[in-house]
Design an enzyme around this catalytic site. Structure first.
Site, PDB file in Angstrom:
ATOM      1  N   LYS A  55      31.184  27.885  46.229  1.00  0.00           N
ATOM      2  CA  LYS A  55      30.326  28.968  46.647  1.00  0.00           C
ATOM      3  C   LYS A  55      29.657  29.662  45.455  1.00  0.00           C
ATOM      4  O   LYS A  55      28.685  30.383  45.613  1.00  0.00           O
ATOM      5  CB  LYS A  55      31.184  30.014  47.391  1.00  0.00           C
ATOM      6  CG  LYS A  55      31.938  29.482  48.566  1.00  0.00           C
ATOM      7  CD  LYS A  55      32.968  30.544  49.023  1.00  0.00           C
ATOM      8  CE  LYS A  55      33.903  29.897  50.041  1.00  0.00           C
ATOM      9  NZ  LYS A  55      35.106  30.743  50.255  1.00  0.00           N
ATOM     10  N   GLU A 111      24.357  25.454  38.694  1.00  0.00           N
ATOM     11  CA  GLU A 111      25.772  25.813  38.689  1.00  0.00           C
ATOM     12  C   GLU A 111      25.954  27.174  38.027  1.00  0.00           C
ATOM     13  O   GLU A 111      25.243  27.504  37.079  1.00  0.00           O
ATOM     14  CB  GLU A 111      26.544  24.706  37.937  1.00  0.00           C
ATOM     15  CG  GLU A 111      28.034  24.816  37.948  1.00  0.00           C
ATOM     16  CD  GLU A 111      28.676  24.844  39.334  1.00  0.00           C
ATOM     17  OE1 GLU A 111      28.454  25.806  40.070  1.00  0.00           O
ATOM     18  OE2 GLU A 111      29.439  23.904  39.654  1.00  0.00           O
ATOM     19  N   ASP A 115      33.001  25.394  33.000  1.00  0.00           N
ATOM     20  CA  ASP A 115      34.261  25.847  32.422  1.00  0.00           C
ATOM     21  C   ASP A 115      34.869  24.650  31.679  1.00  0.00           C
ATOM     22  O   ASP A 115      34.545  24.389  30.524  1.00  0.00           O
ATOM     23  CB  ASP A 115      35.134  26.343  33.585  1.00  0.00           C
ATOM     24  CG  ASP A 115      36.169  27.366  33.151  1.00  0.00           C
ATOM     25  OD1 ASP A 115      36.791  27.134  32.106  1.00  0.00           O
ATOM     26  OD2 ASP A 115      36.348  28.366  33.842  1.00  0.00           O
ATOM     27  N   LYS A 143      31.267  27.963  28.965  1.00  0.00           N
ATOM     28  CA  LYS A 143      32.344  28.396  28.064  1.00  0.00           C
ATOM     29  C   LYS A 143      32.647  27.257  27.108  1.00  0.00           C
ATOM     30  O   LYS A 143      33.476  26.391  27.414  1.00  0.00           O
ATOM     31  CB  LYS A 143      33.616  28.688  28.875  1.00  0.00           C
ATOM     32  CG  LYS A 143      33.595  29.963  29.682  1.00  0.00           C
ATOM     33  CD  LYS A 143      34.953  30.113  30.361  1.00  0.00           C
ATOM     34  CE  LYS A 143      35.067  31.357  31.167  1.00  0.00           C
ATOM     35  NZ  LYS A 143      36.318  31.385  31.944  1.00  0.00           N
ATOM     36  N   PHE A 164      38.030  35.591  31.492  1.00  0.00           N
ATOM     37  CA  PHE A 164      37.935  35.511  32.949  1.00  0.00           C
ATOM     38  C   PHE A 164      36.773  36.378  33.419  1.00  0.00           C
ATOM     39  O   PHE A 164      36.867  37.606  33.417  1.00  0.00           O
ATOM     40  CB  PHE A 164      39.241  35.985  33.578  1.00  0.00           C
ATOM     41  CG  PHE A 164      39.436  35.511  34.979  1.00  0.00           C
ATOM     42  CD1 PHE A 164      38.398  35.521  35.900  1.00  0.00           C
ATOM     43  CD2 PHE A 164      40.675  35.033  35.386  1.00  0.00           C
ATOM     44  CE1 PHE A 164      38.565  35.072  37.189  1.00  0.00           C
ATOM     45  CE2 PHE A 164      40.862  34.577  36.682  1.00  0.00           C
ATOM     46  CZ  PHE A 164      39.799  34.608  37.578  1.00  0.00           C
ATOM     47  N   VAL A 165      35.689  35.743  33.789  1.00  0.00           N
ATOM     48  CA  VAL A 165      34.504  36.517  34.180  1.00  0.00           C
ATOM     49  C   VAL A 165      34.270  36.451  35.688  1.00  0.00           C
ATOM     50  O   VAL A 165      34.559  35.443  36.339  1.00  0.00           O
ATOM     51  CB  VAL A 165      33.228  36.054  33.429  1.00  0.00           C
ATOM     52  CG1 VAL A 165      33.331  36.367  31.965  1.00  0.00           C
ATOM     53  CG2 VAL A 165      32.953  34.577  33.649  1.00  0.00           C
ATOM     54  N   ASP A 171      34.018  34.541  41.292  1.00  0.00           N
ATOM     55  CA  ASP A 171      35.042  35.322  42.002  1.00  0.00           C
ATOM     56  C   ASP A 171      36.389  35.314  41.298  1.00  0.00           C
ATOM     57  O   ASP A 171      36.670  34.485  40.432  1.00  0.00           O
ATOM     58  CB  ASP A 171      35.252  34.743  43.406  1.00  0.00           C
ATOM     59  CG  ASP A 171      36.057  33.441  43.380  1.00  0.00           C
ATOM     60  OD1 ASP A 171      35.698  32.533  42.591  1.00  0.00           O
ATOM     61  OD2 ASP A 171      37.050  33.327  44.120  1.00  0.00           O
ATOM     62  N   ARG A 177      32.343  38.488  43.956  1.00  0.00           N
ATOM     63  CA  ARG A 177      31.141  37.645  43.944  1.00  0.00           C
ATOM     64  C   ARG A 177      29.879  38.480  44.115  1.00  0.00           C
ATOM     65  O   ARG A 177      28.803  38.085  43.652  1.00  0.00           O
ATOM     66  CB  ARG A 177      31.185  36.629  45.100  1.00  0.00           C
ATOM     67  CG  ARG A 177      32.231  35.534  44.960  1.00  0.00           C
ATOM     68  CD  ARG A 177      31.912  34.421  45.945  1.00  0.00           C
ATOM     69  NE  ARG A 177      33.050  33.577  46.256  1.00  0.00           N
ATOM     70  CZ  ARG A 177      33.413  32.514  45.550  1.00  0.00           C
ATOM     71  NH1 ARG A 177      32.736  32.158  44.487  1.00  0.00           N
ATOM     72  NH2 ARG A 177      34.464  31.797  45.916  1.00  0.00           N
TER      73      ARG A 177
HETATM   74  C1  PRP Z   1      33.883  27.169  39.755  1.00  0.00           C
HETATM   75  C2  PRP Z   1      32.407  27.069  39.421  1.00  0.00           C
HETATM   76  C3  PRP Z   1      32.204  25.611  39.128  1.00  0.00           C
HETATM   77  C4  PRP Z   1      33.548  25.176  38.604  1.00  0.00           C
HETATM   78  C5  PRP Z   1      33.471  25.057  37.131  1.00  0.00           C
HETATM   79  O1  PRP Z   1      34.041  26.884  41.100  1.00  0.00           O
HETATM   80  O2  PRP Z   1      31.584  27.518  40.465  1.00  0.00           O
HETATM   81  O3  PRP Z   1      31.902  24.885  40.289  1.00  0.00           O
HETATM   82  O4  PRP Z   1      34.510  26.190  38.947  1.00  0.00           O
HETATM   83  O5  PRP Z   1      34.718  24.697  36.615  1.00  0.00           O
HETATM   84  P1  PRP Z   1      34.963  23.372  35.766  1.00  0.00           P
HETATM   85  O6  PRP Z   1      33.844  23.293  34.754  1.00  0.00           O
HETATM   86  O7  PRP Z   1      36.294  23.644  35.123  1.00  0.00           O
HETATM   87  O8  PRP Z   1      35.014  22.200  36.666  1.00  0.00           O
HETATM   88  P2  PRP Z   1      35.395  27.162  41.890  1.00  0.00           P
HETATM   89  O9  PRP Z   1      36.195  25.904  41.950  1.00  0.00           O
HETATM   90  O10 PRP Z   1      36.072  28.370  41.318  1.00  0.00           O
HETATM   91  O11 PRP Z   1      34.875  27.460  43.367  1.00  0.00           O
HETATM   92  P3  PRP Z   1      33.789  28.526  43.871  1.00  0.00           P
HETATM   93  O12 PRP Z   1      32.454  28.020  43.408  1.00  0.00           O
HETATM   94  O13 PRP Z   1      33.898  28.514  45.348  1.00  0.00           O
HETATM   95  O14 PRP Z   1      34.124  29.866  43.250  1.00  0.00           O
END
Ligand code: PRP
Length: 191
Positions: A55, A111, A115, A143, A164-165, A171, A177
């Site tokens: 999301k 995106e 991370d 990051k 942690f942002v 979220d 969010r």
């Molecule tokens: C977060 C973000 C990316 C992913 C990045 O999604 O939106 O999709 O993590 O992380 P990575 O580079 O370590 O793979 P999350 O899984 O938290 O779901 P969300 O989008 O529903 O918050």
């Protein structure tokens, strides 16, 4: 309508939860406008399919789309990554697939954050294997210290420290969010 500070990082429900504001709503608007200008210049004469991963990317992608002075299509995926606890493993399961056939399409993944890079590295490969004409990545945040795999993102809004942002789509336990800015979550919230 709420006005002033309460509308931003500090609405009363979350007072004290944000340790430091990294990007104000105005900062974000500036970054999104710059990314949109780069995308517009690069994709001149080509149809673009924007793909967002639910999301977190929803806020960024819809703002990016509205900054583009041209037709674009929007489509969404929902994925879940397998892993121990909060550690992503890079193995991804599709919960909701695209409605669009990407064969021959110029796909731009929007995106919110890179991370570890595992989600995007998997997603790019997945979309390329479906026969997309091109697959590029536009990430609002990255990051660099958290990267586990190299992700070649053509457009990056800003590099941030490994903290942690939350906010602007990002979220913690489904909260924050809807903050208009992006800030560092205070450790007392999650520890
Ligand atoms: C977060 C973000 C990316 C992913 C990045 O999604 O939106 O999709 O993590 O992380 P990575 O580079 O370590 O793979 P999350 O899984 O938290 O779901 P969300 O989008 O529903 O918050």
């Amino acid at each position: 309508m709420r006005v002033g500070k309460n509308e931003r990082m500090d609405f009363s429900d979350i007072a004290g939860d944000i340790e430091e504001e990294l990007f104000s709503p105005e900062d974000i608007a500036g970054i999104v406008a710059r990314l949109a200008a780069e995308v517009e210049a690069d994709y001149e004469g080509r149809d673009v399919l924007l793909v967002g991963v639910l999301k977190g990317a929803a806020t960024f992608m819809t703002d990016l789309a509205r900054q583009l002075g041209r037709h674009v299509e929007l489509d969404w995926m929902a994925v879940s990554s397998y892993g121990a606890g909060t550690q992503s493993s890079g193995v991804v399961r599709i919960l909701k697939d695209l409605d669009t056939d990407v064969t021959g399409r110029h796909v731009l993944i929007a995106e919110d954050i890179i991370d570890s890079g595992l989600t995007l590295s998997w997603l790019r490969e997945n979309l390329e294997s479906r026969g997309a004409a091109s697959v590029e990545i536009c990430a609002l945040l990255r990051k660099p210290e958290a990267l586990k795999v190299q992700v070649d993102a053509r457009y990056v809004g800003a590099d941030i420290p490994n903290r942690f942002v939350v906010g602007y789509g990002l979220d913690y336990a489904e909260r924050y969010r809807n903050l208009r800015g992006i800030g560092v979550l205070a450790p007392h919230v999650y520890s």
